[in-house]
Scaffold this active site. Structure first.
Site, PDB file in Angstrom:
ATOM      1  N   ALA A  10       0.823  -1.206   0.000  1.00  0.00           N
ATOM      2  CA  ALA A  10       0.000   0.000   0.000  1.00  0.00           C
ATOM      3  C   ALA A  10       0.861   1.261   0.000  1.00  0.00           C
ATOM      4  O   ALA A  10       0.763   2.100  -0.907  1.00  0.00           O
ATOM      5  CB  ALA A  10      -0.939  -0.020   1.203  1.00  0.00           C
ATOM      6  N   ASN A 104       7.488   0.689   9.716  1.00  0.00           N
ATOM      7  CA  ASN A 104       7.008   0.753  11.086  1.00  0.00           C
ATOM      8  C   ASN A 104       7.979   0.056  12.025  1.00  0.00           C
ATOM      9  O   ASN A 104       8.735  -0.827  11.618  1.00  0.00           O
ATOM     10  CB  ASN A 104       5.639   0.071  11.210  1.00  0.00           C
ATOM     11  N   ALA A 130      -2.338   4.895   3.038  1.00  0.00           N
ATOM     12  CA  ALA A 130      -2.659   4.226   1.777  1.00  0.00           C
ATOM     13  C   ALA A 130      -3.374   2.917   2.055  1.00  0.00           C
ATOM     14  O   ALA A 130      -3.125   2.261   3.071  1.00  0.00           O
ATOM     15  CB  ALA A 130      -1.395   3.963   0.970  1.00  0.00           C
ATOM     16  N   LYS A 185       7.280   8.093  15.657  1.00  0.00           N
ATOM     17  CA  LYS A 185       6.523   7.274  14.700  1.00  0.00           C
ATOM     18  C   LYS A 185       6.009   6.007  15.374  1.00  0.00           C
ATOM     19  O   LYS A 185       4.861   5.590  15.166  1.00  0.00           O
ATOM     20  CB  LYS A 185       7.397   6.915  13.497  1.00  0.00           C
ATOM     21  N   ASN A 189       2.025   4.514  15.805  1.00  0.00           N
ATOM     22  CA  ASN A 189       1.597   3.153  15.495  1.00  0.00           C
ATOM     23  C   ASN A 189       1.090   2.415  16.720  1.00  0.00           C
ATOM     24  O   ASN A 189       0.139   1.627  16.641  1.00  0.00           O
ATOM     25  CB  ASN A 189       2.750   2.379  14.855  1.00  0.00           C
ATOM     26  N   GLU A 268       2.770  -6.765  12.386  1.00  0.00           N
ATOM     27  CA  GLU A 268       4.028  -6.228  12.898  1.00  0.00           C
ATOM     28  C   GLU A 268       3.943  -5.933  14.395  1.00  0.00           C
ATOM     29  O   GLU A 268       4.670  -5.093  14.912  1.00  0.00           O
ATOM     30  CB  GLU A 268       4.392  -4.952  12.139  1.00  0.00           C
TER      31      GLU A 268
END
Length: 310
Positions: A10, A104, A130, A185, A189, A268
């Site tokens: 994506a 990620n 996305a 980041k 997540n 993940e």
């Protein structure tokens, strides 16, 4: 600029489509069905405004198919594929090229640097969203900034990437603090991915529904506490505001972990919420909410074949 995007799922497909008018883009994927659809029909990119563009992009499924050397390689694979992606990048990279991970989780930069060298390995984060709608078809589901960490000796290479993103009309900034960048980041997540995957809702729902927001805030609070114990100076309120902002900016997007769960693929979780748990154990910071979410996602993975559908 010669650019290869390893991991044309994506996010990788989105960046391929957005950068294609401004650089020589080659996609690299191990998904043969996705590759075949792009080869036959081009990459179909649906913009946030609903416009559709068909882009004729070369797509690779093996390093032997590439007869040039890339100035820039973007790695957008799942974290579990980082080692293999780094080996592939080493084969395709120009001696003075740069490998940039937009993945990620934690630990990706170190794996890439071990393969291509520290000066040729860089990390960034992105709030672009996305969704891969079908093989060969990607939808731009959220717009946000991309931030790149500038490591020693990387100023010129990173500046070239910034110019490329600027030409494509993408918001981009740089930072000198790679640890704070990657943890910021990670915290986004941590707050979004597992919760969206368990509830099976788009990102915007997490900040709109009070019960969801309370859980998200607890996940973020634990992650910030671990980061601060590791001497990474992040303020809770600032990080929480950013997580909420990303939810709003990508309100209609399906989080990557949700997309994995819906397709019955491994997630993940180990390098996101699981990483918070592991680092928390190292520094003596309890993370019971992140531990619960990690265990719940692992239970989802283990029972994918027995899932009851409506």
């Amino acid at each position: 600029m010669e650019v290869v995007i390893i991991g044309a799922g994506a996010l990788g497909s989105l960046f391929g489509g957005l950068l294609a008018p401004h650089a020589r883009i080659t996609l690299y994927t191990t998904n043969s069905e996705h590759a075949r659809a792009i080869q036959q029909n081009g990459l179909l990119l649906t913009t946030m405004e609903g416009e559709q563009h068909s882009l004729a992009l070369p797509v690779l499924t093996g390093p032997e198919q590439y007869d040039r050397r890339a100035d820039l390689i973007l790695i957008c694979t799942k974290a579990g594929a980082t080692g293999a992606a780094a080996v592939t990048a080493q084969q395709l990279l120009h001696p003075e090229g740069l490998v940039l991970t937009l993945q990620n989780g934690l630990g990706n930069l170190e794996q890439i640097a071990a393969c291509v060298g520290r000066q040729r390995a860089a990390a960034g984060i992105t709030a672009q969203g996305a969704t891969l709608q079908a093989p060969g078809q990607v939808r731009h589901a959220g717009n946000g900034a991309t931030v790149l960490a500038v490591g020693p000796g990387q100023a010129a290479a990173i500046a070239a990437v910034v110019r490329l993103f600027n030409r494509a009309g993408l918001e981009i900034r740089t930072s000198d603090d790679v640890d704070s960048l990657l943890w910021s980041k990670l915290i986004v997540n941590v707050g979004i991915n597992a919760l969206a995957a368990l509830l099976r809702v788009p990102n915007g729902t997490l900040v709109e529904a009070g019960a969801c927001r309370e859980l998200m805030d607890e996940l973020v609070a634990e992650a910030v506490a671990v980061a601060r114990a590791l001497c990474i100076d992040l303020e809770y309120e600032q990080q929480l505001d950013r997580v909420h902002q990303v939810c709003r900016q990508t309100a209609t997007n399906r989080a990557s972990m949700l997309q994995d769960v819906l397709r019955g693929r491994p997630t993940e979780i180990d390098v996101i919420n699981g990483a918070v748990v592991a680092r928390g154990q190292e520094v003596g910071v309890p993370t019971p909410v992140n531990l619960l979410f990690t265990r719940m996602i692992k239970a989802l993975e283990a029972t994918a074949a027995q899932r009851i559908s409506t």
